[in-house]
Design an enzyme around this catalytic site. Structure first.
Site, PDB file in Angstrom:
ATOM      1  N   LYS A  37       0.837  -1.207   0.000  1.00  0.00           N
ATOM      2  CA  LYS A  37       0.000   0.000   0.000  1.00  0.00           C
ATOM      3  C   LYS A  37       0.868   1.251   0.000  1.00  0.00           C
ATOM      4  O   LYS A  37       2.054   1.171   0.332  1.00  0.00           O
ATOM      5  CB  LYS A  37      -0.910  -0.020   1.235  1.00  0.00           C
ATOM      6  CG  LYS A  37      -0.138  -0.101   2.542  1.00  0.00           C
ATOM      7  CD  LYS A  37      -1.031  -0.399   3.725  1.00  0.00           C
ATOM      8  CE  LYS A  37      -0.184  -0.447   4.992  1.00  0.00           C
ATOM      9  NZ  LYS A  37      -0.968  -0.856   6.150  1.00  0.00           N
ATOM     10  N   TYR A 260      14.522  31.657   1.810  1.00  0.00           N
ATOM     11  CA  TYR A 260      13.349  32.409   2.260  1.00  0.00           C
ATOM     12  C   TYR A 260      13.508  32.875   3.706  1.00  0.00           C
ATOM     13  O   TYR A 260      13.934  32.108   4.568  1.00  0.00           O
ATOM     14  CB  TYR A 260      12.090  31.534   2.174  1.00  0.00           C
ATOM     15  CG  TYR A 260      11.596  31.285   0.774  1.00  0.00           C
ATOM     16  CD1 TYR A 260      11.312  32.328  -0.096  1.00  0.00           C
ATOM     17  CD2 TYR A 260      11.395  29.981   0.329  1.00  0.00           C
ATOM     18  CE1 TYR A 260      10.847  32.081  -1.382  1.00  0.00           C
ATOM     19  CE2 TYR A 260      10.918  29.731  -0.956  1.00  0.00           C
ATOM     20  CZ  TYR A 260      10.652  30.793  -1.808  1.00  0.00           C
ATOM     21  OH  TYR A 260      10.191  30.543  -3.072  1.00  0.00           O
TER      22      TYR A 260
END
Ligand SMILES: *Cc1c(COP(=O)(O)O)cnc(C)c1O
Length: 369
Positions: A37, A260
């Site tokens: 999964k 940033y």
């Protein structure tokens, strides 16, 4: 589809096979179901499933119809079990793709029976102590009798799931096992494939191997909790490395802000390299100013905030070039950044870190079959 990309996940196929074989050697005649999964825990759904099928796993487990359908479309032929609770609208496709699925309530069972004319292969999911999905033991008997009385259902298995089997000798786990065993002893459950063990169950509770096991994280070479790998399982190791290549290099003067919001300032004139992977790939922003990378066998810290597509590293006076290989998870020379280390830095667990890596990062299978 598979264009070259400056960052990639490399899977060591032979290590994956080795992990499967070591687990196989510890479970005797018990069947091995490999959970694939969530893109095979980030390792690559199709690539991993092809290797696992060739290595002779008895079944693959997925979470939902989509994953199962993708496997069938890629030509996977072995048993596939859908573990998550299904939606009644999925029933026809589940049967069309020959997927076994879970029944975990009388309500869903009746909806399925109404929708379906052909036979479907189902596993009864029983709740024993996680309160997620699954029918309570007290109502499981009635439900299995119902399923066995309706021609469209072929009940092939009965299973449950542990809440904390990564802890050895855990009373909650032992209690769950006891509840499950008592139920499975009842006549309608005889002959069904009983399965309960996830990785923790396989590692620490040999009595819970039963007829089939479903170890996920262990097959990929990681541990489900904080314990050390038991010596009996020696040889199991990660098969995933996350790599990139330096995309940019510059010399930066002292006292300049990097990235940033300038959360990092150069202390002296230094070399800054840019690595082309970011949170847009699933490389967590939590690693800003805290994570490390390996370049030329040495460890360096991430400088500033991780951007969507890239981040910067202060490499001081070290000589390096655009194109040099960067290891973000795994080994390089004598150094290693383990997945557990990255998970700790991100205040997470290895499971989640693996699942974050998305489709933008190509998976390359080394030594694939
Ligand atoms: C994910 C999952 C597993 C595998 O768990 P691991 O801890 O990775 O071994 C097994 N069973 C079920 C029902 C699951 O959802």
């Amino acid at each position: 589809m598979d264009y070259a990309h400056p960052s990639w996940i490399e899977i060591d196929s032979s290590q994956l096979v080795k992990n499967i074989e070591i687990i196989r050697s510890k479970i005797g005649k018990t069947l091995l179901c490999l959970p694939v999964k969530a893109n095979a825990y980030g390792h690559g759904l199709i690539g991993v499933s092809k290797i696992a099928e060739a290595a002779g796993v008895d079944a693959l487990a997925v979470s939902c119809l989509q994953e199962g359908a993708e496997l069938r479309k890629a030509g996977i032929q072995c048993r596939i079990i859908v573990l998550g609770a299904i939606h009644e609208d999925q029933v026809e496709d589940l049967v069309h793709f020959n997927l076994e699925f879970s029944i975990s309530s009388q309500y869903k069972a009746e909806l399925v029976a109404k929708k379906l004319s052909q036979k479907c292969r189902v596993h009864l999911e029983v709740e024993t102590g996680i309160q997620r999905t699954g029918v309570r033991p007290a109502t499981a008997l009635g439900l299995i009798q119902y399923l066995q009385s309706i021609p469209c259902f072929e009940v092939v298995g009965v299973y449950s799931h542990f809440a904390q089997s990564e802890i050895p000798k855990d009373p909650v786990t032992l209690k769950q096992l006891q509840i499950f065993q008592e139920l499975c002893a009842l006549p309608p459950f005889r002959g069904l494939t009983r399965h309960m063990a996830n990785s923790g169950g396989v590692l620490y509770y040999p009595e819970v191997h039963l007829d089939m096991v479903r170890p996920g994280i262990l097959c990929y070479g990681y541990l489900p909790g904080k314990e050390k790998l038991p010596s009996a399982f020696e040889g199991i190791a990660p098969c995933l490395t996350l790599k990139s290549k330096i995309s940019y290099f510059k010399v930066v003067e002292a006292g300049l802000g990097i990235g940033y919001n300038h959360t990092y300032y150069t202390k002296k004139k230094t070399r800054i390299v840019t690595i082309p992977i970011g949170y847009g790939d699933g490389f967590s922003r939590m690693l800003s100013n805290r994570g490390s990378v390996l370049i030329r066998g040495k460890r360096f810290s991430i400088a500033g905030i991780v951007c969507m597509d890239q981040f910067m590293v202060d490499v001081g006076d070290e000589e390096m070039y655009v194109g040099d290989e960067v290891v973000l998870i795994g080994k390089q020379g004598n150094e290693e950044i383990s997945l557990q280390e990255m998970a700790n830095t991100c205040q997470s667990v290895p499971y989640e870190i693996l699942c974050l890596f998305n489709q933008r990062i190509p998976r390359k299978f080394k030594g694939a079959l």
